[in-house]
Design a protein around this motif. Structure first.
Motif, short mmCIF file in Angstrom:
data_model
loop_
_atom_site.label_atom_id
_atom_site.label_comp_id
_atom_site.label_asym_id
_atom_site.label_seq_id
_atom_site.Cartn_x
_atom_site.Cartn_y
_atom_site.Cartn_z
N GLY A 97 -7.23 9.77 3.88
CA GLY A 97 -7.18 8.36 4.23
C GLY A 97 -5.94 7.98 5.01
N ARG A 122 -5.01 -2.88 -2.27
CA ARG A 122 -4.93 -1.72 -1.37
C ARG A 122 -4.49 -2.09 0.04
N PRO A 158 -3.89 13.77 2.16
CA PRO A 158 -4.69 12.55 2.00
C PRO A 158 -5.49 12.23 3.25
#
Length: 484
Positions: free
Chosen positions: A365, A257, A363
């Motif tokens: 994030g 990630r 999103p």
């Protein structure tokens, strides 16, 4: 009963004995076209009927082939048995044959194929190429209709039916989306005949050839072995295999990630720097992350690259009904945006995952400035917005006053957060839909100016911390004049 006979590439000497006997025993030989070199040498007793007249009746080849196929089927139903001759091999580049086979199956008509040498074999002989080296064989007309060639550049390709300069012109434009303008290629003319010739030239020159005719084909050599998407997939699969790299084998979606985020930011940096070489390098690194995640999914039985590509192709087609569907094409960007949102809404409904808010789907994030801009944009589309820019300016002054009126550091920080959100809205009203990029530009400007101050301090022979703020500010104002 329909017997379809392959007449070979040209010379009567290449006609098989079985084909010769079939033709000689036929009461009538129906030919897709009499424009074939071996026709003049067929048995004198042969009654020949050609479909060349059909080519004059229709503008599109699909219509020509459909009419010829229908006539062959109808003739078989009328007389019981038809012998139909086609150039080359019946199952290599013969659109009428595939249509006849489909129609015959529907109508319970028996079809027998008498194979012949196709155009491929004499082309390979002229080129000195082995077909098992991975050569791709396609119809030039099909390729020319596309915007990107459906070819693996790491493998050679043979494109048939480059029958006119116009086809060659359309074809080269498609190929140039993948191959360099000066990529060396070869035009093959009249393969399988006494006048066969190979013409070497650059890709951009192919439509200038004076030799192009109905028996011309194009050969495209392979690029280097590492030029294809498939080669990269193979490398990644190898790295993840038992014979590969221990580090790559240990990676998971979660462990990778940070790298996905990092590579995305480095790609944005290359974009902001307007550096094409850095951009393709960074986009390669970003693509590497996509391929690593995909291979992990393959190894874990989650999905394959074909699933990813199919989903993306379907989505891009579905979301552009004005290009691929039955909606009238428009240049109205506002209408296009509404079409996009309507399709997305229908997709969500089809997923059986109703959104609780119009803000869902963004999103969380993602960078905070990005999320703030998207929230602001979506809210404005349903009328939750100021009437004009003066409203957001007044709101900015209100929030700024609340910052200074805050009674604690914590409260002041929260008010500054509100102020930043209002700034994002203000930028939207000013037509700036990417505050993230705007701030990156400001950061880059600060870097240039501060670097000038550092260089001036270095030239003065002392650490920058030894200078007073007033001295540094002189260099800062100097930097403002010089670096912008």
């Amino acid at each position: 009963m329909i017997t379809i006979v392959g007449l070979g590439p040209g010379s009567i000497d290449d006609l098989s004995r079985r084909a010769w006997e079939t033709i000689r025993g036929a009461p009538t030989l129906h030919l897709r076209t009499a424009r074939h070199p071996c026709v003049a040498d067929l048995p004198a007793t042969c009654n020949i009927v050609s479909f060349d007249d059909v080519y004059q009746q229709f503008a599109q080849f699909d219509d020509v082939y459909a009419e010829i196929s229908a006539r062959v089927i109808q003739r078989a139903r009328e007389v019981g048995e038809v012998v139909y001759g086609v150039p080359g091999d019946p199952l290599v580049g013969e659109a009428t044959v595939t249509r006849i086979l489909a129609l015959a199956t529907e109508q319970a008509i028996q079809v027998e194929i008498v194979h012949g040498i196709s155009f491929i074999e004499p082309c390979l002989s002229l080129l000195g190429v082995d077909a098992l080296d991975g050569i791709q064989v396609l119809d030039a007309l099909t390729v020319a209709e596309q915007y990107h060639p459906p070819l693996n550049p790491a493998l050679p390709a043979l494109l048939a039916q480059v029958y006119s300069p116009a086809v060659a012109s359309d074809l080269k434009l498609t190929l140039m989306n993948q191959y360099d303008d000066e990529f060396p290629v070869k035009l093959i003319h009249a393969a399988g005949t006494a006048t066969a010739a190979v013409e070497s030239l650059k890709l951009y020159e192919i439509d200038r050839s004076e030799r192009i005719d109905v028996m011309s084909s194009l050969y495209i050599p392979a690029m280097d072995a590492l030029s294809s998407f498939e080669a990269l997939q193979n490398i990644i699969a190898h790295l993840r295999s038992a014979e590969g790299c221990p580090w790559d084998r240990e990676q998971t979606h979660k462990s990778l990630r940070p790298y996905l985020i990092e590579e995305a930011y480095e790609t944005l940096e290359a974009l902001d720097a307007d550096d094409p070489q850095a951009l393709y390098e960074e986009m390669g690194d970003l693509l590497l992350q996509i391929l690593l995640h995909t291979q992990i999914a393959i190894d874990d039985g989650e999905f394959r690259m074909t699933d990813l590509l199919r989903h993306l192709n379907e989505k891009m087609t579905r979301r552009h009904p004005h290009v691929f569907g039955d909606i009238e094409t428009t240049d109205d960007l506002g209408q296009l945006s509404r079409i996009w949102q309507e399709v997305k809404k229908a997709e969500k409904a089809g997923d059986m995952k109703p959104l609780e808010s119009i803000l869902d789907g963004i999103p969380v994030g993602a960078p905070a400035l990005f999320v703030a801009q998207r929230y602001s944009q979506r809210a404005s589309k349903v009328g939750f917005d100021w009437n004009d820019v003066s409203g957001v300016e007044a709101k900015f002054r209100e929030e700024l006053a609340e910052v200074f009126a805050a009674s604690s550091t914590e409260a002041r920080a929260k008010e500054i957060g509100d102020l930043i959100f209002v700034l994002v809205n203000w930028l939207r009203w000013l037509g700036i839909d990417d505050p993230e990029s705007l701030l990156r530009q400001t950061n880059a400007k600060f870097y240039r100016r501060f670097r000038h101050v550092e260089q001036r301090a270095q030239a003065a022979g002392k650490p920058i911390a030894d200078f007073s703020l007033d001295e540094l500010d002189i260099w800062w104002r100097e930097a403002k004049r010089l670096t912008d």
